[in-house]
Design a protein around this motif. Sequence first.
Motif, PDB file in Angstrom:
ATOM      1  N   ALA A  73       0.864  -1.173   0.000  1.00  0.00           N
ATOM      2  CA  ALA A  73       0.000   0.000   0.000  1.00  0.00           C
ATOM      3  C   ALA A  73       0.903   1.227   0.000  1.00  0.00           C
ATOM      4  O   ALA A  73       2.005   1.201   0.563  1.00  0.00           O
ATOM      5  CB  ALA A  73      -0.921   0.017   1.218  1.00  0.00           C
ATOM      6  N   ARG A  74       0.441   2.278  -0.630  1.00  0.00           N
ATOM      7  CA  ARG A  74       1.248   3.497  -0.738  1.00  0.00           C
ATOM      8  C   ARG A  74       1.673   3.978   0.649  1.00  0.00           C
ATOM      9  O   ARG A  74       0.856   4.180   1.530  1.00  0.00           O
ATOM     10  CB  ARG A  74       0.440   4.582  -1.444  1.00  0.00           C
ATOM     11  CG  ARG A  74       1.168   5.882  -1.626  1.00  0.00           C
ATOM     12  CD  ARG A  74       0.336   6.899  -2.388  1.00  0.00           C
ATOM     13  NE  ARG A  74      -0.975   7.128  -1.769  1.00  0.00           N
ATOM     14  CZ  ARG A  74      -1.760   8.171  -2.074  1.00  0.00           C
ATOM     15  NH1 ARG A  74      -1.382   9.039  -2.984  1.00  0.00           N
ATOM     16  NH2 ARG A  74      -2.931   8.307  -1.475  1.00  0.00           N
ATOM     17  N   GLY A  75       2.990   4.118   0.832  1.00  0.00           N
ATOM     18  CA  GLY A  75       3.531   4.612   2.084  1.00  0.00           C
ATOM     19  C   GLY A  75       3.644   3.592   3.195  1.00  0.00           C
ATOM     20  O   GLY A  75       4.105   3.926   4.290  1.00  0.00           O
ATOM     21  N   SER A  76       3.253   2.337   2.929  1.00  0.00           N
ATOM     22  CA  SER A  76       3.243   1.310   3.982  1.00  0.00           C
ATOM     23  C   SER A  76       4.234   0.177   3.751  1.00  0.00           C
ATOM     24  O   SER A  76       4.265  -0.769   4.524  1.00  0.00           O
ATOM     25  CB  SER A  76       1.829   0.728   4.125  1.00  0.00           C
ATOM     26  OG  SER A  76       0.911   1.726   4.509  1.00  0.00           O
ATOM     27  N   GLY A  77       5.030   0.251   2.682  1.00  0.00           N
ATOM     28  CA  GLY A  77       6.012  -0.786   2.419  1.00  0.00           C
ATOM     29  C   GLY A  77       5.429  -1.975   1.693  1.00  0.00           C
ATOM     30  O   GLY A  77       4.225  -2.043   1.415  1.00  0.00           O
ATOM     31  N   SER A  78       6.298  -2.926   1.381  1.00  0.00           N
ATOM     32  CA  SER A  78       5.923  -4.137   0.661  1.00  0.00           C
ATOM     33  C   SER A  78       6.218  -5.353   1.520  1.00  0.00           C
ATOM     34  O   SER A  78       7.215  -5.380   2.246  1.00  0.00           O
ATOM     35  CB  SER A  78       6.707  -4.253  -0.657  1.00  0.00           C
ATOM     36  OG  SER A  78       6.374  -3.222  -1.550  1.00  0.00           O
ATOM     37  N   VAL A  79       5.370  -6.381   1.389  1.00  0.00           N
ATOM     38  CA  VAL A  79       5.555  -7.605   2.149  1.00  0.00           C
ATOM     39  C   VAL A  79       5.360  -8.805   1.232  1.00  0.00           C
ATOM     40  O   VAL A  79       4.711  -8.725   0.185  1.00  0.00           O
ATOM     41  CB  VAL A  79       4.574  -7.708   3.337  1.00  0.00           C
ATOM     42  CG1 VAL A  79       4.776  -6.561   4.315  1.00  0.00           C
ATOM     43  CG2 VAL A  79       3.128  -7.782   2.855  1.00  0.00           C
ATOM     44  N   CYS A  80       5.916  -9.934   1.677  1.00  0.00           N
ATOM     45  CA  CYS A  80       5.658 -11.233   1.063  1.00  0.00           C
ATOM     46  C   CYS A  80       5.003 -12.114   2.114  1.00  0.00           C
ATOM     47  O   CYS A  80       5.523 -12.246   3.229  1.00  0.00           O
ATOM     48  CB  CYS A  80       6.944 -11.873   0.556  1.00  0.00           C
ATOM     49  SG  CYS A  80       6.722 -13.545  -0.100  1.00  0.00           S
ATOM     50  N   GLU A  81       3.891 -12.723   1.749  1.00  0.00           N
ATOM     51  CA  GLU A  81       3.168 -13.621   2.632  1.00  0.00           C
ATOM     52  C   GLU A  81       3.266 -15.032   2.072  1.00  0.00           C
ATOM     53  O   GLU A  81       2.904 -15.281   0.919  1.00  0.00           O
ATOM     54  CB  GLU A  81       1.704 -13.197   2.737  1.00  0.00           C
ATOM     55  CG  GLU A  81       1.531 -11.767   3.222  1.00  0.00           C
ATOM     56  CD  GLU A  81       0.102 -11.271   3.104  1.00  0.00           C
ATOM     57  OE1 GLU A  81      -0.740 -12.046   2.610  1.00  0.00           O
ATOM     58  OE2 GLU A  81      -0.157 -10.127   3.488  1.00  0.00           O
ATOM     59  N   ALA A  82       3.777 -15.963   2.882  1.00  0.00           N
ATOM     60  CA  ALA A  82       3.928 -17.348   2.437  1.00  0.00           C
ATOM     61  C   ALA A  82       3.962 -18.253   3.657  1.00  0.00           C
ATOM     62  O   ALA A  82       4.598 -17.913   4.668  1.00  0.00           O
ATOM     63  CB  ALA A  82       5.199 -17.525   1.618  1.00  0.00           C
ATOM     64  N   GLY A  83       3.285 -19.392   3.571  1.00  0.00           N
ATOM     65  CA  GLY A  83       3.321 -20.359   4.652  1.00  0.00           C
ATOM     66  C   GLY A  83       2.831 -19.831   5.982  1.00  0.00           C
ATOM     67  O   GLY A  83       3.293 -20.272   7.038  1.00  0.00           O
ATOM     68  N   GLY A  84       1.905 -18.882   5.956  1.00  0.00           N
ATOM     69  CA  GLY A  84       1.377 -18.321   7.190  1.00  0.00           C
ATOM     70  C   GLY A  84       2.232 -17.241   7.810  1.00  0.00           C
ATOM     71  O   GLY A  84       1.905 -16.731   8.889  1.00  0.00           O
ATOM     72  N   HIS A  85       3.311 -16.863   7.148  1.00  0.00           N
ATOM     73  CA  HIS A  85       4.212 -15.833   7.666  1.00  0.00           C
ATOM     74  C   HIS A  85       4.221 -14.626   6.723  1.00  0.00           C
ATOM     75  O   HIS A  85       4.107 -14.779   5.510  1.00  0.00           O
ATOM     76  CB  HIS A  85       5.631 -16.383   7.809  1.00  0.00           C
ATOM     77  CG  HIS A  85       5.735 -17.566   8.729  1.00  0.00           C
ATOM     78  ND1 HIS A  85       5.659 -17.456  10.093  1.00  0.00           N
ATOM     79  CD2 HIS A  85       5.894 -18.886   8.457  1.00  0.00           C
ATOM     80  CE1 HIS A  85       5.768 -18.656  10.640  1.00  0.00           C
ATOM     81  NE2 HIS A  85       5.911 -19.543   9.664  1.00  0.00           N
ATOM     82  N   THR A  86       4.373 -13.451   7.301  1.00  0.00           N
ATOM     83  CA  THR A  86       4.471 -12.212   6.534  1.00  0.00           C
ATOM     84  C   THR A  86       5.827 -11.581   6.798  1.00  0.00           C
ATOM     85  O   THR A  86       6.210 -11.376   7.957  1.00  0.00           O
ATOM     86  CB  THR A  86       3.358 -11.225   6.927  1.00  0.00           C
ATOM     87  OG1 THR A  86       2.087 -11.823   6.663  1.00  0.00           O
ATOM     88  CG2 THR A  86       3.478  -9.926   6.134  1.00  0.00           C
ATOM     89  N   GLN A  87       6.543 -11.275   5.725  1.00  0.00           N
ATOM     90  CA  GLN A  87       7.887 -10.711   5.853  1.00  0.00           C
ATOM     91  C   GLN A  87       8.003  -9.448   5.012  1.00  0.00           C
ATOM     92  O   GLN A  87       7.621  -9.432   3.839  1.00  0.00           O
ATOM     93  CB  GLN A  87       8.936 -11.726   5.389  1.00  0.00           C
ATOM     94  CG  GLN A  87      10.364 -11.240   5.505  1.00  0.00           C
ATOM     95  CD  GLN A  87      11.370 -12.314   5.098  1.00  0.00           C
ATOM     96  OE1 GLN A  87      10.998 -13.421   4.735  1.00  0.00           O
ATOM     97  NE2 GLN A  87      12.642 -11.978   5.162  1.00  0.00           N
TER      98      GLN A  87
END
Length: 272
Positions: free
Chosen positions: A136-150
């Motif tokens: 989301a704009r201004g909130s960074g990027s994440v990867c979600e996999a296997g129940g974990h968010t990084q």
Amino acid sequence: MTRDEDLRDLARDIALEAGALAERRRAEGVRVAASKSTLADIVTEADREVEALIRGRLATERPDDGFLGEESGTAEGCSGVTWVVDPIDGTVNYASGMPSYGVSIAAVEGGETLATWTALAGVVHHPALGETYAAARGSGSVCEAGGHTQRIRVATEFPAGALVATGFGYDPRTHAGDIDTVRSVMPIARDVRRIGAASIDLSYVAAGRIDAYFERGLQPWDVAAGALLVVEAGGAIRELPADRFGRRMTVAGEAGLVERIADRISGVTSDE
């Protein structure tokens, strides 16, 4: 939670549902519905069905928003927000049984091209790989996999040269120029990858798996979500002028590396 984070979460929910449908249709057997720009540029029945699902969900949840989809075209809205959708990015991979395909959903405002819109939210879901990339704009990027968010970041150091990714157009007349472009970048590259889905290339840049990505002729739905992932992961996106076939070049990665690649593509060879 901000409006843009709400848009991101909605995009994620819909992308997961759309990806599940794509996987089911893949398991049942893919039927090619038509060719588009060339014989190699195919669309499957699943592309159309998945886009219809996404469009229907968005119409229910946000009926005042606009829509720009690869398969079903444009619908004007009155809210100022437009959803830019590629239901199955990497259709050739999908039809061939390769896992490198993704669902790409983005919310933008202000225009219908990378140069004219402001990206608000973006999600790229890789159904066969079980990964979801979201920003989301201004909130960074994440990867979600296997129940974990990084939280993810673009790569910033390239001691052995940059691992780059690219793609080639469907028109055979453009292949020689695309190969020349790769040749111009190779002096600063460690190796090159050809994944076959721009949204996956861009999400891998955002995650630091690929150092940079460049390709000509990308469409708005190819880059809408992935470009925001890169920017929110600390990277940069740059568009270069069109070639003689009218295809603009998109380059993504760490800002300095993007400039080095852009210089080489434009004919500057100071890195040799």
